[in-house]
Scaffold this active site. Sequence first.
Site, PDB file in Angstrom:
ATOM      1  CB  CYS A   1      -0.971  -0.042   1.175  1.00 25.14           C
ATOM      2  SG  CYS A   1      -2.277   1.189   1.057  1.00 25.14           S
TER       3      CYS A   1
ATOM      4  CG  HIS B   1      -3.335  -3.454   3.491  1.00 26.93           C
ATOM      5  ND1 HIS B   1      -2.286  -2.882   4.161  1.00 26.93           N
ATOM      6  CD2 HIS B   1      -4.021  -2.442   2.921  1.00 26.93           C
ATOM      7  CE1 HIS B   1      -2.330  -1.562   4.016  1.00 26.93           C
ATOM      8  NE2 HIS B   1      -3.369  -1.264   3.259  1.00 26.93           N
TER       9      HIS B   1
ATOM     10  CD  GLU C   1      -0.803  -5.659   5.995  1.00 23.80           C
ATOM     11  OE1 GLU C   1      -0.584  -6.164   4.876  1.00 23.80           O
ATOM     12  OE2 GLU C   1      -1.044  -4.438   6.158  1.00 23.80           O
TER      13      GLU C   1
END
Lengths: 791, 272
Positions: free
Chosen positions: B97, B232, B234
């Site tokens: 990002c 993202h 994660e």
Amino acid sequence: MMPLNSAQPIQEVEIISANDIELQKISKGLSLGLNQKEMEAVKRYFSQRRRNPTVVELQTIGQTWSEHCFHKTFKGSVITKKGKIQNLFKTYIAKATDELNLPWCISVFEDNAGIISFHEKFGIAAKVETHNHPSAIEPFGGAATGVGGVIRDILGVWADPIACTDVLGFGPLNYDHNKLPRGIKHPKYLFRGIVDGIGCYGNNMGIPTVNGAIYFDDSYVGNVTVYCGCVGLIPMDKFARNARPGDTILLAGGKTGRDGIHGVTFASAELTEKSEQIARPAVQIANPIEEEKLRRGILKIRDNELASGITDLGGGGLSSAVGEMAYRFKCGAHIQLHRIPLKHDDLAPWEIYISESQERMLLLVPNSSLADVLKIFGEEEVEATPIGKLTDDKILRINYADFEAAHLDIDFLFSPPRTERVARWNQPKSVEPIFPEPSDLNPYVLKLLSSPNIASKEKVVRTYDHEVKGSTVIKPLHGDFGGPNDAAIIKPLQDQWKGVVISCGFNPSYGRVDPYWMAASAIDEAIRNNSAVGGRRIALLDNFVWGSPEKPDRMGSLLRACEACYKFAKEFETPFISGKDSLYNESPLGPVTPSLLITAIGIIPDIRKSVSIDLKMFDNLIYVVGQSFAELGGSEYARLKKHEDGFVPKVRVPQAKYAMEGIVNAIDNDLVRACHDLSEGGLAIAAAEMAISSNLGLELRLNNIACAESVRRKDYLLFSESNSRFLVEVPMGKAPEFSRIMKKVPHSIIGKVTKDPHFCIYGLRNEIVIDLKVDELRRAWKSGLEQQYET
Amino acid sequence: MKLEETRVCILRVGGTNCDIETREAFQKSGAKAEIVHFNQLVKQQSLLDFNVLVIPGGFSYGDYVRAGAIWAKMLIAKLGNDIKRFVEEERPILGICNGFQVLVEAGLLPLFDGISPFPEAALGTNIPTGYNCRWVYLKHINHGSCIFTHKIPQNLVVRIPVAHSEGRFMFGNGKEEKCLEKLLENDQLVFRYCNPSGKFASGEYPTNPNGAFFDIAGICDPSGKILGLMPHPERSFFNWQRPDWTGEGSLCVHSDGKLIFDSVVEYLGRRT
């Protein structure tokens, strides 16, 4: 306002010899916001000391005694027909908490935020604030600093912010421009700015915004309503509150400027045409990155146990933070005003002391660890300045270079004259609306789905990062269809399955009819939203947005709401842990509708058991839990029918409590595949929302609704908003067990999930009443807000 | 060098806000990951002590100008030589990002001819404009060059959320075709936005959430050691993070993003 005179920066005000008229002139001229009784108390204090006060002293008193900082209405006395009530807060709100006396309440109504226990050594801190007046003047800055402020409240109890919430009240977005009084901004302008402001702060700080509501009502045209909430996680063994005389008072964060002067005085007055001009400097400027750095520093200082106390700078700026810290630790304070880093060097001493510039925190630090604390802030690129010390004499001393700017007794500062209000309440005569039952109810389902209070808020929610931190288990938007989950669940600890459940209840349209049942309904709704996903052991936060307390009818309705708060918090065994009131929400268009936001914080022992809104499997059964009554007052259906009156939904404990507990019990026993509470729009809309959130359909029968014999109209059964009800999807094989668990509550199977995405409801004689494609429902629901926005 | 000795540097500055969950993802995949403040790296430590550099999501320095631009300039100005060596030695770099924005602004992606003194691509403001937080479907189209995705089968559709307001990947006006050809030629395309069944978005909103050119969500450099992506991973590590996991049963414990962390960790293990 007085300009800074560098030769004589400390001005005195002649008060000892002032008469009543002059006292009021002084209060007005310096924007102190103090009434006659309060000014007299000030005069008395200084007369005894045979000297006149400085401007810094008067401003400090004005800020500390403001409604915003001292909550004098809630702490004062109220005269009613039945006698005098001392201290609304203690008599109603705190009373429920005290009497419940629950062991998991760690710190209530004491600090910047309420703290409850969570898991082993971890606690959960929660706080909700309002930022109405600033948002009415400058929507982006007002809303952003509202979020920033409540996040600092959480940091102010050493907690790490893990989630934000926001509830907004606007006038209709298609409100006629020509009807707007001068000085009132159009709802669409406010809407855009406020939504942007909220997103900007939470997103940039990396705190997920996970729960909230947007409500449209005519009374919000002149009184836009912005509630901002924050929840934090705190290791209780790091909770430092042991400051002593000699500890350094450290100001950390942004510089101090002229933004946010007299914010609290402004918040404690009605909005007028001139507010824009007068109060523009009262709105602060937001810089979320500054607060992010501050957060990192504070958490590091906490974990290394380097400080002895902390508080945020919010309303009243330093004047309120320093005073409250000294008062809490039974100390005095000596402040060196000239040390404070400034944005502009021509700030007068009093401006420095009351400025509400954002992103600042006050820490108390023992001398032995001051160097370490300064080093940590340095590493985070946060400016931190020792500005004074705690003393042992309970006196507030302020110096500006060589001048003495203030010398006040802390005890005097925290014992303002008691405010007395008059309350009057006339029970409205509720008449149930009389109108014939429409022959075709299909259009009403679609109209309700696209009505602004029910329609999807996806367009707004997508602009808030609700996924950052990767801990959002139950999200505000469910799955690809963006289903409206009842509550959010956060999993804050990496290696624990325990979750925090966050929900809210908000029913202002009932408030117009009866604030007592409005408050009861908000409590019920907050708890049932929490229960619907699996939350239990619930703590509540109360946030009142009301009209002027100086007007007896507003006070009367406030009292009604407080009575309900006590009764229902007690009976549900859900203590209040924190709250805030925003009074004086009045504009040329009249007072705000009495609005009580209830925020509920629950826990779920294992997030893998959480339940969402979407239908899961065809042929599963649909239960309705809880009893349905003919309660259309304040409902969305009645609004559609242009009726504002009627019987507002009541709350019936203990049945309501059994319903909540039953749902949670059933969830724990793996009996529930999907669950949704019945709220705005009643049964039909709750069922539609469950279908919209999935690829499946529903087939329901109104004649199977439990204990609804007294209600013989189909539209009542479909749209009545009776409280304490749920729709539950249960697999066929689990039905007997589910019924057994629910035996204390009226419940019945009203239909089943269908493979075909069709929404079909049969009436009392088995005739088809509603027959719509789920696609049609979804289209209406998803386009509602945009339709409003574009007209 | 053993896997236990390899060090992942998760870099942060004021405004970085996805460092904690990114570290957790690396740790859960078996790597040793530390969060390091940029100033610390400049003053006290050396970037070359680390084997992997990660620039996580956030709003670096507030992103008050073009997203990622300030940090990119700082990175090159203060750590330029170390970065150059890091790239030459083909040590992996991951930008998520805001990190992707930084890598593009710093001239580290697409890296057609070495580190570029000016950005060769851009991540423009979303079309439609505004911040957008949503789960998207991505098709993995890399042919095997990218070490961050080698555990993801080609053409597999994965689900990972995006959350940004400046994520529209694009090349300079008139250079699109030529640049795209280069990306294809070098096997630099990694993820493209698609629908659940794998059909590319062709720019259609919200399947393509930001109007990115050629539905590009993530690219790597020609060596496959530098990956930048807007989504993202994660936040898509555990199954309970998925947007409708409550209906999926608990068949899988993990979500798709884990494959990215597993891939690079396995690569590090193989190199040792």
